[in-house]
Design a protein around this motif. Sequence first.
Motif, PDB file in Angstrom:
ATOM      1  N   TYR A 168       0.827  -1.721  -0.137  1.00  0.00           N
ATOM      2  CA  TYR A 168      -0.190   0.650  -0.335  1.00  0.00           C
ATOM      3  C   TYR A 168       0.811   1.189   0.048  1.00  0.00           C
ATOM      4  CZ  TYR A 168      -2.926  -3.561   0.698  1.00  0.00           C
ATOM      5  OH  TYR A 168      -4.418  -5.310   1.143  1.00  0.00           O
ATOM      6  N   ALA A 169       2.079   1.043  -0.831  1.00  0.00           N
ATOM      7  CA  ALA A 169       3.323   2.520  -0.337  1.00  0.00           C
ATOM      8  C   ALA A 169       2.689   3.242  -1.266  1.00  0.00           C
ATOM      9  CB  ALA A 169       4.105   1.964  -0.954  1.00  0.00           C
ATOM     10  N   PHE A 170       1.980   3.505  -2.233  1.00  0.00           N
ATOM     11  CA  PHE A 170       1.567   4.414  -2.820  1.00  0.00           C
ATOM     12  C   PHE A 170      -0.372   3.982  -2.602  1.00  0.00           C
ATOM     13  CE2 PHE A 170       5.489   4.202  -4.411  1.00  0.00           C
ATOM     14  CZ  PHE A 170       6.121   5.785  -4.351  1.00  0.00           C
ATOM     15  N   SER A 171      -0.881   3.473  -2.464  1.00  0.00           N
ATOM     16  CA  SER A 171      -2.284   3.551  -2.088  1.00  0.00           C
ATOM     17  C   SER A 171      -3.187   4.474  -2.235  1.00  0.00           C
ATOM     18  CB  SER A 171      -3.122   2.399  -1.046  1.00  0.00           C
ATOM     19  OG  SER A 171      -2.760   3.105   0.062  1.00  0.00           O
ATOM     20  N   GLY A 172      -4.646   4.923  -2.447  1.00  0.00           N
ATOM     21  CA  GLY A 172      -5.159   6.335  -2.546  1.00  0.00           C
ATOM     22  C   GLY A 172      -4.527   7.218  -3.365  1.00  0.00           C
ATOM     23  N   LEU A 173      -3.990   7.009  -3.923  1.00  0.00           N
ATOM     24  CA  LEU A 173      -3.048   8.571  -5.397  1.00  0.00           C
ATOM     25  C   LEU A 173      -4.251   8.669  -6.087  1.00  0.00           C
ATOM     26  CD1 LEU A 173       0.772   7.936  -5.069  1.00  0.00           C
ATOM     27  CD2 LEU A 173      -1.010   9.167  -3.543  1.00  0.00           C
ATOM     28  N   SER A 174      -5.227   9.579  -5.630  1.00  0.00           N
ATOM     29  CA  SER A 174      -6.479   9.246  -6.935  1.00  0.00           C
ATOM     30  C   SER A 174      -6.247  10.387  -7.919  1.00  0.00           C
ATOM     31  CB  SER A 174      -7.904  10.334  -5.480  1.00  0.00           C
ATOM     32  OG  SER A 174      -7.524  11.539  -5.211  1.00  0.00           O
ATOM     33  N   LEU A 175      -5.535  11.237  -8.258  1.00  0.00           N
ATOM     34  CA  LEU A 175      -5.266  11.815  -9.067  1.00  0.00           C
ATOM     35  C   LEU A 175      -4.528  11.132 -10.846  1.00  0.00           C
ATOM     36  CD1 LEU A 175      -5.681  15.451  -8.336  1.00  0.00           C
ATOM     37  CD2 LEU A 175      -7.662  13.351  -9.387  1.00  0.00           C
ATOM     38  N   LEU A 176      -2.684   9.836  -9.667  1.00  0.00           N
ATOM     39  CA  LEU A 176      -2.215   9.886 -10.436  1.00  0.00           C
ATOM     40  C   LEU A 176      -2.706   9.123 -11.709  1.00  0.00           C
ATOM     41  CD1 LEU A 176       0.548   9.016 -10.686  1.00  0.00           C
ATOM     42  CD2 LEU A 176       0.379   6.959  -9.017  1.00  0.00           C
ATOM     43  N   LYS A 177      -2.321   9.071 -12.647  1.00  0.00           N
ATOM     44  CA  LYS A 177      -2.549   8.283 -13.939  1.00  0.00           C
ATOM     45  C   LYS A 177      -1.572   7.096 -14.377  1.00  0.00           C
ATOM     46  CE  LYS A 177      -5.252  12.109 -15.713  1.00  0.00           C
ATOM     47  NZ  LYS A 177      -5.934  13.073 -16.853  1.00  0.00           N
ATOM     48  N   SER A 178      -0.462   7.850 -14.588  1.00  0.00           N
ATOM     49  CA  SER A 178       0.332   6.664 -14.654  1.00  0.00           C
ATOM     50  C   SER A 178       1.624   6.954 -13.865  1.00  0.00           C
ATOM     51  CB  SER A 178       1.103   6.924 -16.591  1.00  0.00           C
ATOM     52  OG  SER A 178       1.642   8.196 -16.859  1.00  0.00           O
ATOM     53  N   ALA A 182      -7.682   7.015 -10.837  1.00  0.00           N
ATOM     54  CA  ALA A 182      -7.335   7.461 -12.082  1.00  0.00           C
ATOM     55  C   ALA A 182      -6.079   6.596 -12.861  1.00  0.00           C
ATOM     56  CB  ALA A 182      -7.216   9.192 -12.149  1.00  0.00           C
ATOM     57  N   LEU A 183      -5.723   5.698 -12.241  1.00  0.00           N
ATOM     58  CA  LEU A 183      -4.788   5.174 -13.363  1.00  0.00           C
ATOM     59  C   LEU A 183      -4.831   4.662 -14.677  1.00  0.00           C
ATOM     60  CD1 LEU A 183      -1.320   4.473 -12.575  1.00  0.00           C
ATOM     61  CD2 LEU A 183      -2.168   2.384 -11.633  1.00  0.00           C
ATOM     62  N   GLU A 184      -4.637   4.832 -15.205  1.00  0.00           N
ATOM     63  CA  GLU A 184      -3.983   4.351 -16.792  1.00  0.00           C
ATOM     64  C   GLU A 184      -3.430   2.994 -17.727  1.00  0.00           C
ATOM     65  OE1 GLU A 184      -4.182   7.477 -19.326  1.00  0.00           O
ATOM     66  OE2 GLU A 184      -6.443   8.590 -18.077  1.00  0.00           O
ATOM     67  N   SER A 185      -2.230   3.093 -16.652  1.00  0.00           N
ATOM     68  CA  SER A 185      -1.063   2.379 -17.574  1.00  0.00           C
ATOM     69  C   SER A 185       0.612   2.776 -16.426  1.00  0.00           C
ATOM     70  CB  SER A 185      -0.313   3.203 -18.933  1.00  0.00           C
ATOM     71  OG  SER A 185      -0.125   4.569 -18.184  1.00  0.00           O
ATOM     72  N   VAL A 186       0.633   0.911 -16.239  1.00  0.00           N
ATOM     73  CA  VAL A 186       1.606   1.027 -15.537  1.00  0.00           C
ATOM     74  C   VAL A 186       2.466   0.510 -16.317  1.00  0.00           C
ATOM     75  CG1 VAL A 186       2.704  -0.318 -13.513  1.00  0.00           C
ATOM     76  CG2 VAL A 186       0.415   0.146 -13.715  1.00  0.00           C
ATOM     77  N   ALA A 187       3.905   0.848 -16.555  1.00  0.00           N
ATOM     78  CA  ALA A 187       4.975   0.061 -16.991  1.00  0.00           C
ATOM     79  C   ALA A 187       6.223  -0.134 -16.381  1.00  0.00           C
ATOM     80  CB  ALA A 187       5.665   1.635 -17.968  1.00  0.00           C
ATOM     81  N   THR A 188       7.213  -1.357 -16.800  1.00  0.00           N
ATOM     82  CA  THR A 188       8.331  -1.520 -15.874  1.00  0.00           C
ATOM     83  C   THR A 188       9.061  -2.133 -16.794  1.00  0.00           C
ATOM     84  OG1 THR A 188       9.211  -2.144 -14.000  1.00  0.00           O
ATOM     85  CG2 THR A 188       7.361  -3.798 -15.428  1.00  0.00           C
ATOM     86  N   GLU A 189      10.546  -2.242 -16.540  1.00  0.00           N
ATOM     87  CA  GLU A 189      11.626  -2.136 -17.160  1.00  0.00           C
ATOM     88  C   GLU A 189      12.168  -3.213 -16.437  1.00  0.00           C
ATOM     89  OE1 GLU A 189      14.800   0.827 -19.213  1.00  0.00           O
ATOM     90  OE2 GLU A 189      12.728   1.397 -20.587  1.00  0.00           O
ATOM     91  N   SER A 190      12.036  -3.612 -15.335  1.00  0.00           N
ATOM     92  CA  SER A 190      12.818  -4.893 -14.275  1.00  0.00           C
ATOM     93  C   SER A 190      12.560  -5.885 -14.826  1.00  0.00           C
ATOM     94  CB  SER A 190      11.549  -4.675 -12.957  1.00  0.00           C
ATOM     95  OG  SER A 190      11.851  -5.882 -12.132  1.00  0.00           O
ATOM     96  N   SER A 191      13.102  -6.946 -14.743  1.00  0.00           N
ATOM     97  CA  SER A 191      12.879  -8.594 -14.858  1.00  0.00           C
ATOM     98  C   SER A 191      12.411  -8.959 -14.581  1.00  0.00           C
ATOM     99  CB  SER A 191      14.885  -8.855 -14.857  1.00  0.00           C
ATOM    100  OG  SER A 191      15.477  -8.349 -13.979  1.00  0.00           O
ATOM    101  N   SER A 192      12.234  -8.634 -13.610  1.00  0.00           N
ATOM    102  CA  SER A 192      11.559  -9.185 -12.365  1.00  0.00           C
ATOM    103  C   SER A 192       9.912  -9.432 -12.524  1.00  0.00           C
ATOM    104  CB  SER A 192      11.380  -9.138 -10.559  1.00  0.00           C
ATOM    105  OG  SER A 192      13.120  -9.101 -10.623  1.00  0.00           O
ATOM    106  N   PHE A 193       9.630  -8.305 -13.883  1.00  0.00           N
ATOM    107  CA  PHE A 193       7.878  -7.998 -13.535  1.00  0.00           C
ATOM    108  C   PHE A 193       7.796  -8.402 -15.358  1.00  0.00           C
ATOM    109  CE2 PHE A 193       8.773  -5.726  -9.431  1.00  0.00           C
ATOM    110  CZ  PHE A 193       7.206  -6.584  -8.870  1.00  0.00           C
TER     111      PHE A 193
END
Length: 327
Positions: A233-243, A263-274
Amino acid sequence: DELNDAYCEGVSQADDYHFIGWYVKRDGNKVYVQFPYKLNVSTEMVFYADYVDINVGSDGLEYKLAGNDCIVAGYSGEDKSVVIPAWATVNGTRRKVVGIGEGVFRNASVSEYVVSSGNEYFCVDDGVLYDKSKKVLLSYPSLKDSTEYTVMNETEEISVYAFYGASMLENVTLPHGLKQIMTGAFSNCTGLTEINIPSGVTSIQEKAFAMSSDTALTKVTFTGTSLKTIGEYAFSGLSLLKSIELPASLEKLGDGAFSGCNALESVATESSSFSVYKGGLYDLSYRTLYVYPAKYAGNDNPEVSVHPNCVKIIPGAFYYTEDRKSV
C-alpha cells in the motif's frame, strides 16, 4: 543599574529561551498574531512576546528507559513548539534523552521542534527534527506553514511517519544520498503535487505515500533509482495519478501498492522481475497479477483479460475498476 541576565537555581539563562511569537489576550486565552497587524486605533491593545525554555521538555512528552538513558516514547501535549530536552526524569532518576520512538509525533499538532542546547543527539533545521548526524529526518511539523521543503543533503533515511499529515506541504526535494523511505513517511500529505524518488533510494516501505483522502499528487518519478522494494500500500489512494513507470531495478512489490489509484491508466516497467500483459502488471512468469489500472486506456472493451498463466491476484489489484463488466 545595568541590566543583567537574572539567574537562580533551576532558571535558565536568557539565551536559553526560544521566541515563539506574539500574542494578545482574549478572555484569558492566548491568541497568536502576525505583523503587520491591523489595529483599531480607538482600542488599546497589549502585545505579548511568547518564549519557551529550551532546557525544559514540553508538557506531554513521555519517556521510557533505554539502558542507562531514555527515549521519547510518546507525546500527548498541546504545545505547538515542542522542546526536546537534554535530560528527563524517569523513575525518579535524571537521564539523558538519546532517542525518539518511531511515529511518536504522528498525530501531534506541532508547528516546530526545538532542541535543548545541551542535547547531543538531535538537531533542527527550520523547525524540522533530525538526529545529530542529520542522517535521519525524524519528524516534520504537521502544522508547518511552508509549502516547500528541501531535506538536508546528509539525510539517508526519512523516518516512520516523519511527514504524516503535513497537508500544507506541496513540494519536497529529497537528496541524492537518501536510501530509505520508511513506513508512512509521507502518508496523508495531501497537498503534495509530485514526488521524485532520487537515485540512492533502495527501499520504500509500506504506506509511505498512502493517502486516505483526496490528494493533489499527480506524478511519481523514479530517476535512475536503485530501488529494489516497494512495500504494501505504499502508493495507495493517489486519486489523481494517471501513469506509473516502475524502475528496472525493482525486485519486490507489496500487496495493494497502487490500490485506490482510481485514475490510473497505465503501468510500465523495464524490470526483469515483472511483465505487463494487456495493461496488467504481473510477475515475470505471469502467475501473479499485482496491478490492473482502474482506467486502463488500452482497452475500450469492458472485459478484462487476465493472462492464462495467472494463478494469484494480489489484494487491491482491481481496486476501483468499476468500469469493467467481466474478467
